[in-house]
Design a protein around this motif. Structure first.
Motif, short mmCIF file in Angstrom:
data_model
loop_
_atom_site.label_atom_id
_atom_site.label_comp_id
_atom_site.label_asym_id
_atom_site.label_seq_id
_atom_site.Cartn_x
_atom_site.Cartn_y
_atom_site.Cartn_z
N ILE A 134 0.86 -1.31 0.07
CA ILE A 134 0.00 0.08 0.06
C ILE A 134 0.99 1.17 -0.02
O ILE A 134 0.48 2.21 -0.62
CB ILE A 134 -0.86 -0.02 1.07
CG1 ILE A 134 -2.07 -1.18 0.90
CG2 ILE A 134 -1.55 1.38 1.56
CD1 ILE A 134 -2.93 -1.34 2.26
N THR B 189 -8.45 2.49 -2.86
CA THR B 189 -7.27 2.97 -3.53
C THR B 189 -7.49 4.29 -4.35
O THR B 189 -6.50 4.92 -4.22
CB THR B 189 -7.02 1.81 -4.52
OG1 THR B 189 -6.84 0.45 -3.68
CG2 THR B 189 -5.90 2.09 -5.42
N ILE C 90 -5.43 6.30 -1.71
CA ILE C 90 -4.13 5.81 -1.84
C ILE C 90 -3.54 6.12 -3.33
O ILE C 90 -2.26 6.74 -3.18
CB ILE C 90 -4.09 4.19 -1.65
CG1 ILE C 90 -4.51 3.85 -0.28
CG2 ILE C 90 -2.69 3.76 -1.80
CD1 ILE C 90 -4.76 2.38 -0.60
#
Length: 336
Positions: free
Chosen positions: A47, A71, A75
């Motif tokens: 990650i 995501t 992220i």
């Protein structure tokens, strides 16, 4: 925020999928990029890598770690395209990412002819009782005698359960042997069967009862779990065969063992509900069952076909053209 694309493959994947200049072409298509072997990463460090690189394009192989649901939101907000070199993506890509507009592809129909080839291999092995004779000749000093029965695939009646890309490729391989080929599936327009010149029967019961060889190629969905039960297996004419190169969970395997052990039919299997197949599984040792350890496709030498499909789709993505065999929400929901 800058973006660096990721190519996430192991050394084995690199040396089998991305051979003969394919890795160099791939790097050129997705530059700037990093090539990463993610096996050494934990989920947490994976990650962090995504956060650090914020890729627009992610090219990945079997060993890639799962993507979190958040995501895109928290992220790697630049992510637009996941190009997965192998097949099943449900363990890796959350449905939410497709809902958010991330494009996803996998090897899809690029491997269909290879899986069809495996289905043909197991079909021929069943006809010639290859598992039985391998055991007899290796371990028993066996040889044929006047009572030995053999069968050919020529002029056999063949039923295919399912009619997707693999079945269409298999149809081409079977036609030199027989024209007595029928299929049963749901949700496929009649025009598709007419286009390929194959007869569709009106029930799974008829498919099994009216053919000497049944080849299982249906997609696994929750409602199809163990759809092939003992009644269907026993309806295959005596001396016939059942081959499964789709998913093990489509079949009641306890019933399959019972029927196979009685010697009524031959069985060819490349897939199982539990993989790897446990060492003490009752399939092992049953001489009417021809088994492979999920080798259906692509073979190691043909993984390059999947890479070629990936390269084609990356070129399409860069030109803002539709991707081949993209994973839509509908495809995602019916995939295994």
């Amino acid at each position: 925020m800058t973006s660096t694309n990721l190519i996430v493959v192991t050394s084995v994947e690199r040396d089998t999928f991305l051979v003969d200049g394919r890795l160099e072409e791939l790097k050129g298509l997705v530059a700037p990029c990093r090539v990463v072997d993610v096996e050494s990463y934990s989920q947490e460090s994976w990650i962090e890598l995504l956060r650090e690189t914020n890729p627009k394009i992610l090219v990945a192989g079997w060993k890639v770690k799962p993507l979190p649901v958040n995501t895109r939101s928290a992220i790697a907000p630049a992510l637009e395209y996941i190009c997965y070199l192998p097949g099943s993506i449900r363990h890796f890509v959350p449905r939410e990412l497709i809902e958010e507009g991330v494009q996803v592809t996998n090897w899809s129909s690029s491997i269909s002819r290879i899986v069809a080839e495996c289905a043909l291999l197991l079909s021929l092995s069943c006809m010639r009782r290859a598992a039985y004779w391998a055991h007899q000749m290796h371990d028993r000093g066996g040889w044929k005698d006047a009572t030995t029965q053999t069968q050919s695939l020529f002029d056999r009646r063949v039923g295919i359960h399912g009619f997707g890309a693999i079945a269409k490729e298999l149809l081409r391989l079977l036609r030199p042997f027989t024209n007595e080929i029928s299929t049963y599936t749901e949700g496929v327009p009649e025009a598709v069967f007419e286009e390929h010149g194959i007869r569709k029967v009106d029930s799974l019961e008829r498919l099994f009862a009216e053919n000497d060889l049944i080849i299982e190629l249906e997609a696994l969905t929750p409602e199809r779990h163990k759809i092939v039960g003992e009644k269907l297996l026993r309806s295959i004419p005596e001396g016939g065969a059942f081959v499964n190169v789709a998913r093990g969970a489509l079949v009641d395997e306890d019933a399959l063992v019972r029927v196979a052990e009685e010697g009524r039919i031959q069985v060819g299997l490349d897939v199982y509900s539990v993989e790897p197949l446990p060492p003490d599984h009752p399939f092992r040792g049953c001489r009417n069952i021809n088994m492979l350890p999920h080798l259906g496709g692509p073979t190691t030498d043909r993984r390059r076909d999947a890479a070629d499909r990936a390269l084609e789709n990356l070129r399409r993505f860069q030109r803002d053209e539709p991707l081949r065999d993209a994973i839509t929400l509908e495809v995602y929901d019916r995939s295994t």
